[in-house]
Scaffold this motif. Structure first.
Motif, PDB file in Angstrom:
ATOM      1  N   PHE A 101       0.839  -1.191   0.000  1.00 36.35           N
ATOM      2  CA  PHE A 101       0.000   0.000   0.000  1.00 36.35           C
ATOM      3  C   PHE A 101       0.883   1.254   0.000  1.00 36.35           C
ATOM      4  N   ASN A 102       1.934   1.268   0.828  1.00 39.45           N
ATOM      5  CA  ASN A 102       2.864   2.404   0.875  1.00 39.45           C
ATOM      6  C   ASN A 102       3.577   2.598  -0.463  1.00 39.45           C
ATOM      7  N   LEU A 103       3.943   1.493  -1.079  1.00 36.79           N
ATOM      8  CA  LEU A 103       4.596   1.544  -2.395  1.00 36.79           C
ATOM      9  C   LEU A 103       3.656   2.168  -3.425  1.00 36.79           C
ATOM     10  N   LYS A 104       2.407   1.799  -3.370  1.00 40.71           N
ATOM     11  CA  LYS A 104       1.422   2.360  -4.294  1.00 40.71           C
ATOM     12  C   LYS A 104       1.214   3.842  -4.017  1.00 40.71           C
ATOM     13  N   ASP A 109       1.976   9.526  -5.672  1.00 45.97           N
ATOM     14  CA  ASP A 109       2.616  10.821  -5.444  1.00 45.97           C
ATOM     15  C   ASP A 109       3.497  11.219  -6.629  1.00 45.97           C
ATOM     16  N   ASN A 110       4.225  10.247  -7.189  1.00 48.09           N
ATOM     17  CA  ASN A 110       5.079  10.523  -8.341  1.00 48.09           C
ATOM     18  C   ASN A 110       4.246  10.883  -9.572  1.00 48.09           C
ATOM     19  N   TYR A 111       3.164  10.154  -9.803  1.00 50.72           N
ATOM     20  CA  TYR A 111       2.283  10.485 -10.924  1.00 50.72           C
ATOM     21  C   TYR A 111       1.705  11.893 -10.753  1.00 50.72           C
ATOM     22  N   ASN A 112       1.258  12.216  -9.555  1.00 47.25           N
ATOM     23  CA  ASN A 112       0.687  13.536  -9.305  1.00 47.25           C
ATOM     24  C   ASN A 112       1.722  14.636  -9.534  1.00 47.25           C
ATOM     25  N   ASP A 113       2.963  14.366  -9.175  1.00 50.12           N
ATOM     26  CA  ASP A 113       4.030  15.333  -9.391  1.00 50.12           C
ATOM     27  C   ASP A 113       4.190  15.640 -10.884  1.00 50.12           C
ATOM     28  N   VAL A 114       4.167  14.606 -11.713  1.00 55.48           N
ATOM     29  CA  VAL A 114       4.287  14.816 -13.155  1.00 55.48           C
ATOM     30  C   VAL A 114       3.042  15.535 -13.681  1.00 55.48           C
ATOM     31  N   ARG A 132      -2.410   6.328 -13.153  1.00 56.17           N
ATOM     32  CA  ARG A 132      -2.528   6.688 -11.733  1.00 56.17           C
ATOM     33  C   ARG A 132      -3.833   6.158 -11.155  1.00 56.17           C
ATOM     34  N   ASP A 133      -4.922   6.306 -11.906  1.00 56.32           N
ATOM     35  CA  ASP A 133      -6.220   5.834 -11.430  1.00 56.32           C
ATOM     36  C   ASP A 133      -6.249   4.314 -11.284  1.00 56.32           C
ATOM     37  N   ASN A 134      -5.548   3.591 -12.153  1.00 57.95           N
ATOM     38  CA  ASN A 134      -5.450   2.133 -12.005  1.00 57.95           C
ATOM     39  C   ASN A 134      -4.738   1.770 -10.708  1.00 57.95           C
ATOM     40  N   VAL A 135      -3.685   2.494 -10.391  1.00 57.86           N
ATOM     41  CA  VAL A 135      -2.953   2.242  -9.148  1.00 57.86           C
ATOM     42  C   VAL A 135      -3.859   2.535  -7.956  1.00 57.86           C
ATOM     43  N   GLN A 136      -4.601   3.640  -8.019  1.00 57.31           N
ATOM     44  CA  GLN A 136      -5.527   3.970  -6.935  1.00 57.31           C
ATOM     45  C   GLN A 136      -6.607   2.910  -6.772  1.00 57.31           C
ATOM     46  N   SER A 137      -7.066   2.374  -7.870  1.00 54.93           N
ATOM     47  CA  SER A 137      -8.084   1.335  -7.831  1.00 54.93           C
ATOM     48  C   SER A 137      -7.572   0.091  -7.106  1.00 54.93           C
ATOM     49  N   MET A 139      -5.299   0.097  -4.928  1.00 52.19           N
ATOM     50  CA  MET A 139      -5.139   0.462  -3.514  1.00 52.19           C
ATOM     51  C   MET A 139      -6.431   0.175  -2.747  1.00 52.19           C
ATOM     52  N   ARG A 140      -7.554   0.469  -3.377  1.00 45.72           N
ATOM     53  CA  ARG A 140      -8.840   0.189  -2.724  1.00 45.72           C
ATOM     54  C   ARG A 140      -9.010  -1.318  -2.510  1.00 45.72           C
ATOM     55  N   VAL A 141      -8.589  -2.111  -3.491  1.00 45.63           N
ATOM     56  CA  VAL A 141      -8.651  -3.568  -3.353  1.00 45.63           C
ATOM     57  C   VAL A 141      -7.759  -4.008  -2.189  1.00 45.63           C
ATOM     58  N   LEU A 142      -6.565  -3.422  -2.100  1.00 46.00           N
ATOM     59  CA  LEU A 142      -5.652  -3.756  -1.008  1.00 46.00           C
ATOM     60  C   LEU A 142      -6.251  -3.418   0.348  1.00 46.00           C
ATOM     61  N   LYS A 143      -6.926  -2.285   0.440  1.00 47.22           N
ATOM     62  CA  LYS A 143      -7.557  -1.901   1.705  1.00 47.22           C
ATOM     63  C   LYS A 143      -8.584  -2.943   2.117  1.00 47.22           C
ATOM     64  N   ARG A 144      -9.401  -3.390   1.147  1.00 47.30           N
ATOM     65  CA  ARG A 144     -10.405  -4.405   1.453  1.00 47.30           C
ATOM     66  C   ARG A 144      -9.744  -5.714   1.871  1.00 47.30           C
ATOM     67  N   GLU A 145      -8.684  -6.099   1.145  1.00 48.19           N
ATOM     68  CA  GLU A 145      -7.952  -7.342   1.454  1.00 48.19           C
ATOM     69  C   GLU A 145      -7.333  -7.266   2.841  1.00 48.19           C
ATOM     70  N   ALA A 146      -6.729  -6.128   3.168  1.00 42.30           N
ATOM     71  CA  ALA A 146      -6.120  -5.959   4.486  1.00 42.30           C
ATOM     72  C   ALA A 146      -7.170  -6.020   5.576  1.00 42.30           C
ATOM     73  N   ALA A 147      -8.337  -5.440   5.343  1.00 41.41           N
ATOM     74  CA  ALA A 147      -9.422  -5.496   6.328  1.00 41.41           C
ATOM     75  C   ALA A 147      -9.895  -6.919   6.493  1.00 41.41           C
TER      76      ALA A 147
END
Length: 150
Positions: A101-104, A109-114, A132-137, A139-147
């Motif tokens: 999640f931190n890596l994502k 952050d790098n995509y937003n910078d560009v 960037r939106d694919n990475v964010q998507s 991330m949401r899956v990871l949050k659910r998996e972690a929960a």
């Protein structure tokens, strides 16, 4: 104007490097984890990052430059990368997912910078927003998996 183009090229090459390194990390993790669903997750993410890299290379070439990925990144990225690699061997799924999640987040952050750069070509901007939106998507899956794991 030349200085502006150099700045964008530097940021795009950094993004290219980031995607290459994250792809490598995901491939390493995929080989080491034993859980089938995690193996599939990391394999898919590695392929996704490979595709991202190829598309960014094409965009750099379309802008008349040569892709020059360099070894990167920030101390934050390096620290996260090392934690991910170490957690693979600890067999602690929750901590591993937290570090991915931190890596994502570092990637976003790098995509937003560009994307904050003025006068980006529209085609490039659309590509970077989509990636960037694919990475964010995921991330949401990871949050659910972690929960679910917790």
């Amino acid at each position: 104007m030349k200085r502006y183009v150099q700045k964008i090229m530097e940021k795009l090459n950094n993004l290219l490097s980031l995607n290459n390194e994250v792809e490598e990390i995901y491939s390493e993790v995929e080989e080491k984890v034993s859980d089938v669903s995690l193996k599939n997750f990391f394999k898919e993410r590695a392929l996704e990052r490979h595709e991202f890299s190829e598309l960014i290379k094409l965009e750099i070439e379309n802008l008349g430059e040569t892709p020059e990925p360099k070894s990167i990144q920030s101390k934050r990225f390096y620290k996260t990368k090392m934690k991910v690699r170490n957690l693979v061997f600890s067999d602690n799924e929750l901590d591993l997912l937290d570090e991915v999640f931190n890596l994502k987040q570092e990637t976003i952050d790098n995509y937003n910078d560009v994307l904050m750069q003025p006068h980006l070509p529209l085609k490039l901007c659309k590509l970077l927003v989509k990636q960037r939106d694919n990475v964010q998507s995921t991330m949401r899956v990871l949050k659910r998996e972690a929960a679910f794991v917790a």
